[in-house]
Design a protein around this motif. Structure first.
Motif, PDB file in Angstrom:
ATOM      1  N   GLY A 164     -59.787  -9.087 -25.805  1.00 36.02           N
ATOM      2  CA  GLY A 164     -59.850  -9.779 -24.530  1.00 36.02           C
ATOM      3  C   GLY A 164     -58.519  -9.713 -23.805  1.00 36.02           C
ATOM      4  N   ALA A 165     -58.475  -9.013 -22.670  1.00 34.74           N
ATOM      5  CA  ALA A 165     -57.263  -8.932 -21.861  1.00 34.74           C
ATOM      6  C   ALA A 165     -57.239 -10.120 -20.901  1.00 34.74           C
ATOM      7  CB  ALA A 165     -57.224  -7.621 -21.080  1.00 34.74           C
ATOM      8  N   VAL A 166     -56.203 -10.928 -21.002  1.00 31.69           N
ATOM      9  CA  VAL A 166     -56.102 -12.163 -20.232  1.00 31.69           C
ATOM     10  C   VAL A 166     -55.266 -11.937 -18.975  1.00 31.69           C
ATOM     11  CG1 VAL A 166     -55.326 -14.564 -20.239  1.00 31.69           C
ATOM     12  CG2 VAL A 166     -56.264 -13.546 -22.332  1.00 31.69           C
ATOM     13  N   THR A 167     -55.847 -12.222 -17.823  1.00 33.38           N
ATOM     14  CA  THR A 167     -55.101 -12.193 -16.575  1.00 33.38           C
ATOM     15  C   THR A 167     -54.971 -13.615 -16.049  1.00 33.38           C
ATOM     16  OG1 THR A 167     -57.168 -11.699 -15.419  1.00 33.38           O
ATOM     17  CG2 THR A 167     -55.704  -9.862 -15.857  1.00 33.38           C
ATOM     18  N   THR A 168     -53.860 -13.891 -15.409  1.00 29.31           N
ATOM     19  CA  THR A 168     -53.636 -15.187 -14.784  1.00 29.31           C
ATOM     20  C   THR A 168     -54.039 -15.109 -13.308  1.00 29.31           C
ATOM     21  OG1 THR A 168     -51.388 -14.585 -14.161  1.00 29.31           O
ATOM     22  CG2 THR A 168     -51.697 -15.633 -16.327  1.00 29.31           C
ATOM     23  N   HIS A 169     -54.078 -16.258 -12.663  1.00 30.93           N
ATOM     24  CA  HIS A 169     -54.352 -16.233 -11.225  1.00 30.93           C
ATOM     25  C   HIS A 169     -53.266 -15.462 -10.465  1.00 30.93           C
ATOM     26  CE1 HIS A 169     -57.953 -18.710 -11.096  1.00 30.93           C
ATOM     27  NE2 HIS A 169     -57.405 -19.514 -11.979  1.00 30.93           N
ATOM     28  N   PRO A 170     -51.968 -15.604 -10.812  1.00 35.94           N
ATOM     29  CA  PRO A 170     -50.967 -14.789 -10.098  1.00 35.94           C
ATOM     30  C   PRO A 170     -51.112 -13.291 -10.337  1.00 35.94           C
ATOM     31  CG  PRO A 170     -49.927 -16.689 -11.116  1.00 35.94           C
ATOM     32  CD  PRO A 170     -51.339 -16.651 -11.628  1.00 35.94           C
ATOM     33  N   SER A 171     -51.474 -12.885 -11.569  1.00 37.11           N
ATOM     34  CA  SER A 171     -51.608 -11.442 -11.806  1.00 37.11           C
ATOM     35  C   SER A 171     -52.817 -10.884 -11.064  1.00 37.11           C
ATOM     36  CB  SER A 171     -51.680 -11.126 -13.300  1.00 37.11           C
ATOM     37  OG  SER A 171     -52.733 -11.805 -13.938  1.00 37.11           O
ATOM     38  N   LEU A 172     -53.910 -11.646 -10.993  1.00 38.38           N
ATOM     39  CA  LEU A 172     -55.057 -11.204 -10.199  1.00 38.38           C
ATOM     40  C   LEU A 172     -54.689 -11.097  -8.728  1.00 38.38           C
ATOM     41  CD1 LEU A 172     -58.134 -13.131 -11.675  1.00 38.38           C
ATOM     42  CD2 LEU A 172     -57.786 -10.668 -11.634  1.00 38.38           C
ATOM     43  N   ARG A 173     -53.953 -12.103  -8.247  1.00 38.15           N
ATOM     44  CA  ARG A 173     -53.552 -12.080  -6.839  1.00 38.15           C
ATOM     45  C   ARG A 173     -52.665 -10.876  -6.561  1.00 38.15           C
ATOM     46  NH1 ARG A 173     -49.245 -14.914  -4.631  1.00 38.15           N
ATOM     47  NH2 ARG A 173     -49.232 -16.373  -6.379  1.00 38.15           N
ATOM     48  N   ALA A 174     -51.759 -10.552  -7.480  1.00 39.37           N
ATOM     49  CA  ALA A 174     -50.887  -9.394  -7.291  1.00 39.37           C
ATOM     50  C   ALA A 174     -51.692  -8.097  -7.279  1.00 39.37           C
ATOM     51  CB  ALA A 174     -49.830  -9.359  -8.392  1.00 39.37           C
ATOM     52  N   GLN A 175     -52.690  -7.997  -8.157  1.00 41.86           N
ATOM     53  CA  GLN A 175     -53.534  -6.800  -8.180  1.00 41.86           C
ATOM     54  C   GLN A 175     -54.266  -6.625  -6.855  1.00 41.86           C
ATOM     55  OE1 GLN A 175     -56.161  -6.949 -11.590  1.00 41.86           O
ATOM     56  NE2 GLN A 175     -54.482  -7.345 -13.016  1.00 41.86           N
ATOM     57  N   VAL A 176     -54.840  -7.721  -6.370  1.00 38.92           N
ATOM     58  CA  VAL A 176     -55.608  -7.660  -5.122  1.00 38.92           C
ATOM     59  C   VAL A 176     -54.693  -7.378  -3.931  1.00 38.92           C
ATOM     60  CG1 VAL A 176     -57.008  -9.023  -3.529  1.00 38.92           C
ATOM     61  CG2 VAL A 176     -57.472  -9.112  -5.984  1.00 38.92           C
ATOM     62  N   ALA A 177     -53.578  -8.093  -3.859  1.00 39.42           N
ATOM     63  CA  ALA A 177     -52.675  -7.934  -2.718  1.00 39.42           C
ATOM     64  C   ALA A 177     -52.160  -6.507  -2.606  1.00 39.42           C
ATOM     65  CB  ALA A 177     -51.503  -8.912  -2.834  1.00 39.42           C
ATOM     66  N   ALA A 178     -51.886  -5.877  -3.745  1.00 38.07           N
ATOM     67  CA  ALA A 178     -51.400  -4.490  -3.719  1.00 38.07           C
ATOM     68  C   ALA A 178     -52.443  -3.559  -3.116  1.00 38.07           C
ATOM     69  CB  ALA A 178     -51.040  -4.040  -5.131  1.00 38.07           C
ATOM     70  N   LEU A 179     -53.717  -3.737  -3.500  1.00 38.61           N
ATOM     71  CA  LEU A 179     -54.768  -2.860  -2.987  1.00 38.61           C
ATOM     72  C   LEU A 179     -55.089  -3.156  -1.533  1.00 38.61           C
ATOM     73  CD1 LEU A 179     -57.220  -2.745  -6.038  1.00 38.61           C
ATOM     74  CD2 LEU A 179     -55.511  -1.060  -5.345  1.00 38.61           C
ATOM     75  N   VAL A 180     -55.075  -4.420  -1.157  1.00 38.89           N
ATOM     76  CA  VAL A 180     -55.346  -4.775   0.244  1.00 38.89           C
ATOM     77  C   VAL A 180     -54.307  -4.139   1.156  1.00 38.89           C
ATOM     78  CG1 VAL A 180     -55.345  -6.703   1.882  1.00 38.89           C
ATOM     79  CG2 VAL A 180     -56.608  -6.900  -0.270  1.00 38.89           C
ATOM     80  N   GLU A 181     -53.049  -4.180   0.722  1.00 33.26           N
ATOM     81  CA  GLU A 181     -51.981  -3.565   1.526  1.00 33.26           C
ATOM     82  C   GLU A 181     -52.098  -2.042   1.523  1.00 33.26           C
ATOM     83  OE1 GLU A 181     -47.101  -3.019   1.455  1.00 33.26           O
ATOM     84  OE2 GLU A 181     -48.027  -4.676   0.336  1.00 33.26           O
ATOM     85  N   ALA A 182     -52.281  -1.453   0.343  1.00 40.62           N
ATOM     86  CA  ALA A 182     -52.262   0.007   0.237  1.00 40.62           C
ATOM     87  C   ALA A 182     -53.472   0.658   0.895  1.00 40.62           C
ATOM     88  CB  ALA A 182     -52.186   0.412  -1.229  1.00 40.62           C
ATOM     89  N   TRP A 183     -54.618  -0.009   0.822  1.00 39.70           N
ATOM     90  CA  TRP A 183     -55.850   0.597   1.328  1.00 39.70           C
ATOM     91  C   TRP A 183     -56.319   0.018   2.656  1.00 39.70           C
ATOM     92  CZ3 TRP A 183     -58.790   0.638  -4.053  1.00 39.70           C
ATOM     93  CH2 TRP A 183     -58.148   1.576  -4.882  1.00 39.70           C
ATOM     94  N   GLY A 184     -55.489  -0.841   3.249  1.00 38.62           N
ATOM     95  CA  GLY A 184     -55.742  -1.299   4.612  1.00 38.62           C
ATOM     96  C   GLY A 184     -56.959  -2.184   4.795  1.00 38.62           C
ATOM     97  N   TRP A 185     -57.256  -3.032   3.811  1.00 35.78           N
ATOM     98  CA  TRP A 185     -58.408  -3.944   3.932  1.00 35.78           C
ATOM     99  C   TRP A 185     -58.221  -4.915   5.098  1.00 35.78           C
ATOM    100  CZ3 TRP A 185     -62.987  -4.700   1.170  1.00 35.78           C
ATOM    101  CH2 TRP A 185     -63.152  -3.984  -0.007  1.00 35.78           C
ATOM    102  N   THR A 186     -59.319  -5.188   5.832  1.00 37.81           N
ATOM    103  CA  THR A 186     -59.332  -6.217   6.872  1.00 37.81           C
ATOM    104  C   THR A 186     -60.658  -6.966   6.806  1.00 37.81           C
ATOM    105  OG1 THR A 186     -60.421  -4.967   8.655  1.00 37.81           O
ATOM    106  CG2 THR A 186     -58.031  -4.635   8.380  1.00 37.81           C
TER     107      THR A 186
END
Length: 499
Positions: A164-186
């Motif tokens: 079981g790989a454990v992610t925290t709320h900050p690590s999930l937020r960092a994963q999402v924020a990186a993709l939203v910025e890199a892939w131009g989500w709106t």
């Protein structure tokens, strides 16, 4: 009812988009306001009069759709750790996860209640149906420290059984924020989810990125090439993400269509702004055929359960076949030799990743966690080389990890199961390069007492013990497996049996 407590960031962002459509699923069309209400009801049902789950694990099983999203958010808002289960897994694998995660609560969609209720009862866990969870009466919800553990996603490792790989709320937020910025989500984006929701590709790259952005996530309960093409033809999508196997199936359906429909298919693709492929190596012929069909050069990226996405080709700019680009925002990457020293440019090395997106730990496996890191860097086990500034993946350092159809599976785990077959004395499982699957699972076996064994017979037997993507796709019966002087099976020699 007392004043509302501070929200997790993803919940606070949802309030900003309250009137917008969040999810389109088989159950209907739902706004962000309805998601907030439904998840609050689920959280209340999970709390059952308590004030905070305090990181209690909640294992849940629901087909991709509205219930899944509402339960996932409800677990987080109640202060629990979400443990998504796989709809494709047999009862034995589901029970393993419930036990290993030490889930205190088990939640099941009606479709899976008959499977999960006995598991919960056998293990003394509280059981809840999704319809009862969604009927909870709203209560004051706890204020959640964002530093908490958020999710446990199970991933195969070289020790055989999934960890079981454990992610925290900050690590999930960092994963999402990186993709939203890199892939131009709106908020104007709309994506179709065709990926499993016990895997970071579907959970993070599609669902979480869409809901973080105020966009629309349209969900189909299972992949069907014809139905997916109908959605693409409608022209309402702006993004699409899938694994190479899915693109192969879509190409097959396109080639089988008449000329008039092909024109509609291609036009629907051209209306999108981005199409992404990942979780397995993309064959060059698939990339080229898809470019001919859609006008898109698929954006390839690289990630793992433990780190989210780490490398990506550019949203705007050249994308080269076989390359996975550069580190995403906030991600640090390096290539090292076996001693952990950084290699010279142009020299192959193991990819190591650091940054806020990296997972916290393997659940209750301190030794495995310690072994996964070197001086604060996560050791991926993947070998790559940097050429002209871009990473090119060369393969796994461990021959016992197979990447098939977008999934990472353990050869050792499959071998353990196959050895329980009455007709198998010994076996070796390897991954062999395959155009459709990335790698196909292949089993070489020594038969017991001259037993005859066919691939269909083995697959039929194994379906009760293994997820569908773990089933052997090829079988060889041998008098004896190739071994070295110490008796260890030589996996490269086994792989040659299937070439």
């Amino acid at each position: 009812m007392s004043a509302r407590n501070p929200d997790l960031p993803i919940v606070a962002r949802a309030r900003e988009h309250a009137a917008r459509t969040a999810v389109v699923a088989p159950e209907g069309t739902f706004t962000y306001a309805e998601l907030l209400d439904a998840s609050a009801r689920v959280a209340a049902a999970l709390l059952a009069g308590g004030d905070d789950l305090r990181e209690a694990r909640v294992a849940f099983l629901a087909p991709p759709g509205w219930d899944y999203v509402a339960v996932q958010w409800g677990v987080w808002r109640a202060g629990g750790i979400a443990v998504p289960l796989a709809v494709s897994h047999p009862p034995a694998e589901l029970e393993y996860v419930v036990q290993d995660a030490d889930a205190e609560i088990v939640v099941a969609h009606p479709q899976f209640a008959d499977v999960l209720a006995p598991i919960a009862e056998r293990n003394g866990r509280r059981f809840l149906r999704t319809e009862d969870a969604l009927a909870g009466e709203p209560v004051a919800l706890p204020s959640i420290d964002e530093a908490r553990r958020a999710m446990i996603v199970y991933t195969s490792g070289t020790t055989g059984k999934p960890k079981g790989a454990v992610t925290t709320h900050p690590s999930l937020r960092a994963q999402v924020a990186a993709l939203v910025e890199a892939w131009g989500w709106t908020a104007d984006d709309r994506i179709l989810l065709v990926l499993p929701l016990h895997h970071v590709h579907g959970i993070v790259n599609v669902l979480a990125c869409a809901l973080w952005s105020g966009a629309v996530c349209e969900i189909v309960p299972r992949f069907d090439a014809g139905e997916v093409w109908e959605v693409i033809e409608s022209g309402r999508l702006t993004l699409f993400m899938a694994v190479p196997t899915v693109y192969g199936r879509l190409i097959g359906a396109y080639d089988a269509a008449d000329e008039e429909r092909r024109e509609r298919m291609s036009a629907g693709c051209r209306r999108m702004r981005l199409m992404v492929s990942g979780s397995a190596a993309l064959p060059v012929q698939t990339l080229e055929r898809w470019r001919q069909i859609s006008g898109h050069v698929l954006l390839e990226r690289y990630g793992m359960t433990e780190i989210g996405m780490a490398l990506s080709n550019p949203l705007h700019g050249a994308r080269r076949p076989g390359f996975v680009g550069v580190p995403l925002p906030g991600v640090r990457a390096r290539l090292v030799d076996e001693d952990g020293a950084e290699v010279e440019p142009g020299t192959p090395g193991e990819i190591e990743i650091a940054g806020p997106a990296v997972f916290l730990e393997y659940w209750r496996r301190p030794e495995a966690t310690a072994g996964a890191f070197r001086d604060g860097w996560f050791r991926t086990g993947d070998v790559a080389v940097v050429e002209d500034g871009s990473y090119r993946i060369l393969g796994r350092r461990s021959v016992d990890i197979i990447k098939t159809g977008g999934y990472k599976v353990s050869a050792l785990e499959i071998e353990e199961v196959l050895r329980t077959h009455p007709g198998i004395l010994e076996c070796a499982v390897v991954g062999v390069e395959d155009v459709d699957w990335g790698e196909r699972v292949c089993a070489a076996v020594e038969a017991r007492d001259g037993a005859a064994l066919s691939l269909p017979e083995l697959q039929a037997w194994a379906r009760d013990h293994l997820a569908p993507y773990k089933l052997p796709r090829d079988l060889r019966t041998v008098d004896s497996l190739p071994r070295n002087a110490m008796g260890k099976v030589l996996k490269p020699e086994v792989a040659k049996l299937f070439l």
